[in-house]
Scaffold this active site. Sequence first.
Site, PDB file in Angstrom:
ATOM      1  N   TYR A 186      36.267  47.542  17.320  1.00 52.12           N
ATOM      2  CA  TYR A 186      37.651  47.876  16.987  1.00 52.12           C
ATOM      3  C   TYR A 186      38.301  46.827  16.089  1.00 52.12           C
ATOM      4  CZ  TYR A 186      37.859  51.634  20.468  1.00 52.12           C
ATOM      5  OH  TYR A 186      37.657  52.793  21.161  1.00 52.12           O
TER       6      TYR A 186
ATOM      7  N   MET B 121      36.493  49.326  26.229  1.00 47.20           N
ATOM      8  CA  MET B 121      36.761  49.774  27.590  1.00 47.20           C
ATOM      9  C   MET B 121      35.477  49.973  28.395  1.00 47.20           C
ATOM     10  SD  MET B 121      38.830  53.105  29.004  1.00 47.20           S
ATOM     11  CE  MET B 121      40.457  52.421  28.712  1.00 47.20           C
TER      12      MET B 121
ATOM     13  N   LYS C   3      38.564  37.381  51.648  1.00 50.54           N
ATOM     14  CA  LYS C   3      39.692  38.035  50.966  1.00 50.54           C
ATOM     15  C   LYS C   3      39.201  38.880  49.793  1.00 50.54           C
ATOM     16  CE  LYS C   3      41.875  34.230  49.940  1.00 50.54           C
ATOM     17  NZ  LYS C   3      42.933  33.348  49.405  1.00 50.54           N
TER      18      LYS C   3
ATOM     19  N   ARG D 295      53.801  26.494  48.003  1.00 50.24           N
ATOM     20  CA  ARG D 295      53.664  27.941  47.944  1.00 50.24           C
ATOM     21  C   ARG D 295      54.185  28.495  49.256  1.00 50.24           C
ATOM     22  NH1 ARG D 295      47.816  30.584  46.761  1.00 50.24           N
ATOM     23  NH2 ARG D 295      47.534  29.877  48.900  1.00 50.24           N
TER      24      ARG D 295
END
Length: 821
Positions: free
Chosen positions: A716, A765, A492, A589
Amino acid sequence: MKYSSQEIFEITKPELLNKSLIINDIRAVEYDTRKIFDGSDALFVAFDGNTTDGHQYIASAYTKGVRNFIITNIELDYSNYKNANFFIVENAYQAIQKIAANHRNKFDLQVISITGSNGKTIVKEWLAQCLSRTKNVIKSPVSFNSQLGVALSLLLIEENHEFAIIEAGISTLDEMQNLAEIIRPDIGVLTNIGDAHSAGFESLHEKLGEKLKLFAQSDKIVTSFNQDNIRSLINNIYKYKEILSWSSENQEAFYKVNFEKYSDHTIIGISSEQKSYEFKAPFTDDASLENIMQVISVLLELDIDETEIQAAIFSLDNLPMRLELKEGINNCLVLDDSYSFDIDSLKIGIRELNNNANDRAKSIIISDLDKQNSSKDSYNKIAKILEQVQLKRLILIGDQLSKVLSEISPKTNFQSYPDIDSLIDDLPTINFDTEIVLIKGARHFSLDKISNRINARQNKTILEIDLFALSENIDFYRKSIPKETGLMAVLKASAYGSGSQQLTSVINNKNIDILAVAIIEEAIEMRDSGVSKPILIFNPHADSLNLISEYDFEIELSNKTMAEALLGFVNSTNAKIKIHLKLDTGMNRLGFKEKDFPYLSRVLQNENIIVKAIFSHLAASDDPSEDSFTKQQIELFDNWYQKLTTQYDLKPLKHILNSSGSLRFPNAQFDFVRIGLGLYGLDLANSSNGRLTKVHSLKSFIVQIKEVEAGATVGYGNKLKLKKAARIAIIGIGYADGFMRKAGAKAYPVVIKGQEAPLIGSVCMDLCMADISELEGVQEGDEVLIFGKNHPIEGLSAACETIPYEILTRVAPRVKRVYIQ
């Protein structure tokens, strides 16, 4: 090697299937028909293994010219193979080892054999590079260190060789004795002993004892005494042998060593009772220094001049030791094997070229051989191999191979360049497009320059996927379940971030019965990449039923909405769909409960719906504190399975166990076990006792190093104020690459040159920062390990308060995937 069939008969002492022995020459041993190009002088060995039976490929070998076969199965019909010798033996591995032992004994040369857990391949390569500067050396190709690989390596020895360097590896008890008897090393080298490849051993002590059997007939043994377990055991077993030990910590060692590290090199001081030495090495990390000390110790014992040793050390590159599969430009794949070149590794490279090509055209960029391996016979063999491969383009670097190819195969089309720079200059005129390119060359031709230019992603942040470790993990699970139980590989989320398409060659060649993916797009990608095995889709959609039928996929059926859509589709089209019916035994589920059983009658009695299996999902199989709940789930599933199959007269397969469950609850292995994270060496419950190998390594690099004064802030938000001056490394990975922000602010350390460096400030980032004030020898451009075999991903997931699943699947597409073969 050169033997007659008569000599092979005398060495192996087989029964002969054919009436009389046909006398012919044998110059090669083959066991993989994909590597046979001209089999007229080959001996094909039909190995009967756990996953494949070589007897199935005898017809293919015969059509490729093979006329000599070693076989163990006499029940097959061999009457159609005219003018061929069939040597019947009890054990094919032992037969080839007899030939190898005979061959080794024919030559008067020094044999050096290397074993260990970590570093043995690099030590072999470096030692061969150093010795080859002045001596004629043969070495084991790539990682040919198994029972078969060692035998094949010994068969490469020729009359002109002065040294043979043979790598020996084992995976379980009672394997090394065979290797010791056929190698008979004059000098043995034992590298670092760690947890790698420990699946077949109860303890590290047991593994070490097995590896030491290699040196029973050795005169001298080279090893490090930095590991106390090695020192004590080797002194106990081989107290009367000459132990050329070295250590930076233990004064009992033959060589006392001091490492003086600088920013880009290390001064190695070595002293013995007789003499002192000093060498400069272009490494500062502990692993490389340990490996180079093994090499230096051997070279000193061989009386290699100190000046030559120093020159040899500086000629070394910290090169990749296995073939790498990378994404290339214009939808190409690049098989990078640009660090070494011999005929056997060329055959392996071409086999991987064929395995991974699928619908892509095939191309090869290849250089001449190194001078010491260069001979007319070698070039003739290479030319014959290349002649047999259907290529879109063949590019030759150097003048020798092109000359031979023009003479013996004038119809073969190729482009020839005198050196790599000439090819690079011409690169804009070559349109690489939707092809797989094998780059194969001797290291001094620097073919890595062309590899770097046709890679699709130049980002130096990479996710490295070790396909060999993946293969070993599959084998571990296969051995952990009964033969009659099937193995389902769960791939998956693009194989947990690995890239499912690139795993095709491993999946197709392993004993896996069925694959499972989450969505139909993943299934189609796998099928279109060449996977022929059954594929189960866990989350199918009603609007994809036509494609599911067209591709013959199997689907999970877990709710009434999908059931109604399925009934409507099969009734209107008369198509047949295979389902795995999911029962909800406590996960709450997906899945049907017992109260839904009356509803299921229409599904289970529809002749167009084939109930391939009934299954369920465990909620906490990796948590021992929840074992009572897990057992309740298994018992409930078994009861419901019996109820449904009895009521509707069905005989479907059944499965409930995942990776950890398959090891912790063997009584519930049933017809299938589903292995997902376990394939990648992740074992949250440690059910494997450390016998799995991590597959993934996430790596980045240092963009810049800064000296920051006390009182300054980093990153930051000004949230980190330095209490004292610090040396900061800015690293080229951030949350856009999937590196979670929670890892910052000293929550998690990265590893640089074997040393941990805590992250400081917030993860940005594209970048993050680490404090390297306490680290030695670090410089800009150095590799940074985020997680890997020796820095487990579980540490990062704990720091980020999540699970390894999320860490892996978060790795962004812009991070380059590199596949190590």
